[in-house]
Write an enzyme that holds these catalytic residues in place. Structure first.
Site, PDB file in Angstrom:
ATOM      1  N   ASP A 117       0.837  -1.190   0.000  1.00 50.87           N
ATOM      2  CA  ASP A 117       0.000   0.000   0.000  1.00 50.87           C
ATOM      3  C   ASP A 117       0.877   1.248   0.000  1.00 50.87           C
ATOM      4  OD1 ASP A 117      -2.186  -1.666   0.165  1.00 50.87           O
ATOM      5  OD2 ASP A 117      -2.394  -1.454   2.336  1.00 50.87           O
ATOM      6  N   LYS A 118       0.341   2.322  -0.537  1.00 51.26           N
ATOM      7  CA  LYS A 118       1.085   3.585  -0.611  1.00 51.26           C
ATOM      8  C   LYS A 118       1.741   3.930   0.720  1.00 51.26           C
ATOM      9  CE  LYS A 118       0.337   8.560  -1.008  1.00 51.26           C
ATOM     10  NZ  LYS A 118      -0.663   9.649  -1.133  1.00 51.26           N
TER      11      LYS A 118
END
Length: 324
Positions: A139-140
């Site tokens: 995830d970012k």
């Protein structure tokens, strides 16, 4: 040169749509790439062009012809990278929080792929495009170890290890709640949330099995926080965040699954300030272990905790250190 891949839909497993089977077994290709291959007649089912919606029932043979690699759509950008390991086949990165892995709407630049295109001068075709082969994602706002391939053969080999669950993936997370018992396993399917399309959930109408093993490393009783190590058996989108949120142990500072502004209930003002300054979930991909596709050697790469998470743990450990 074009490349041809061969897959078999084994007998005895539940019927499945062709496009979903391809998406599960060729994770290096996006759904739009797979759709184009099917529309262009490059996916043959028992020797004949196939439709995306056809149901596979068992024993079918699939042939997928990838076109000659085209230039990358993403542009190279000179973005600093922390490289843990690199050779002519693959590269292992220590991804910082805040970096998106792959270009997408709203993130056409500044991604890990943009950085890799600038850093890697020895890319071969991956999935029909000259680009780094993203085999898995973080995830970012999750930091830590991530591997990318430089050629199709390496990509296929790594993807097969992920599919067979032989990749070793360990994470560290700071979560709300006093996790008990000391270790355990969460085994529940995850899919798209039935009403909130940006979230994942175990209440999805058609989820896929997801397995997370956990072990408590330390409990901070007064603040009702736990430091846990997680080992992933599968790698579904937002898997750890969903599993722990649904056990009522949401990851600290998770903006999506964190049960609102739970960090605000922390009584200790200094700890609350540290958590509010985190600006991302307290989740870190600490270790990645896999078989090198070319040499067969076992590689195990680790990433130290980033400074933002380490500052919170240092504060907690000092606070809970026994008085001499």
């Amino acid at each position: 040169m074009e490349q041809t891949l061969h897959l078999i839909f084994d007998r005895g497993q539940p019927a499945e749509r062709l496009d979903r089977f391809l998406a599960d077994n060729l994770p290096e290709l996006t759904r739009s790439q797979l759709k184009k291959l099917i529309d262009d007649g490059r996916v043959l089912l028992d020797g004949l062009p196939a439709k995306a919606s056809v149901k596979l029932k068992g024993g079918e043979s699939l042939q997928i012809t990838l076109p000659e690699p085209a230039p990358a759509l993403a542009l190279p950008q000179e973005i600093p990278l922390s490289v843990l390991y690199e050779d002519s086949h693959l590269i292992v990165i220590d991804k910082p929080a805040g970096m998106v892995v792959h270009p997408a709407p709203g993130h056409s630049s500044g991604t890990l792929v943009n950085a890799l295109l600038h850093h890697c001068t020895d890319l071969a075709g991956v999935g029909g495009t000259l680009r780094p082969g993203i085999v898995h994602r973080l995830d970012k706002d999750t930091s830590g170890v991530l591997v990318a391939s430089k050629d199709d053969a390496t990509h296929v080999h790594l993807a097969a290890q992920f599919k067979a669950h032989t990749i070793e993936r360990r994470y560290l997370a700071l979560v709300h709640g006093l996790v008990s018992p000391d270790s355990g396993t969460i085994d529940s399917a995850i899919g798209r949330h039935p009403t909130e399309r940006k979230r994942m959930s175990s209440q999805a109408r058609s989820g896929r099995r997801a397995v997370t093993h956990w072990k408590v490393l330390q409990r901070f009783d007064q603040d009702r926080l736990s430091l846990v190590e997680l080992r992933l058996e599968t790698g579904r989108t937002h898997q750890i965040r969903v599993h722990f949120s649904e056990q009522h142990w949401p990851i600290v500072a998770d903006p999506v699954y964190g049960h609102g502004s739970r960090g605000n209930v922390l009584v200790d003002p200094q700890l609350r300030q540290l958590v509010q300054g985190l600006h991302r979930q307290a989740l870190h991909a600490r270790l990645l272990g896999f078989e090198h596709p070319a040499s067969g050697d076992h590689l195990q790469l680790t990433s130290p905790l980033p400074a933002d998470l380490q500052a919170i743990l240092d504060y907690l450990e000092d606070k809970y250190r026994p008085t001499p």
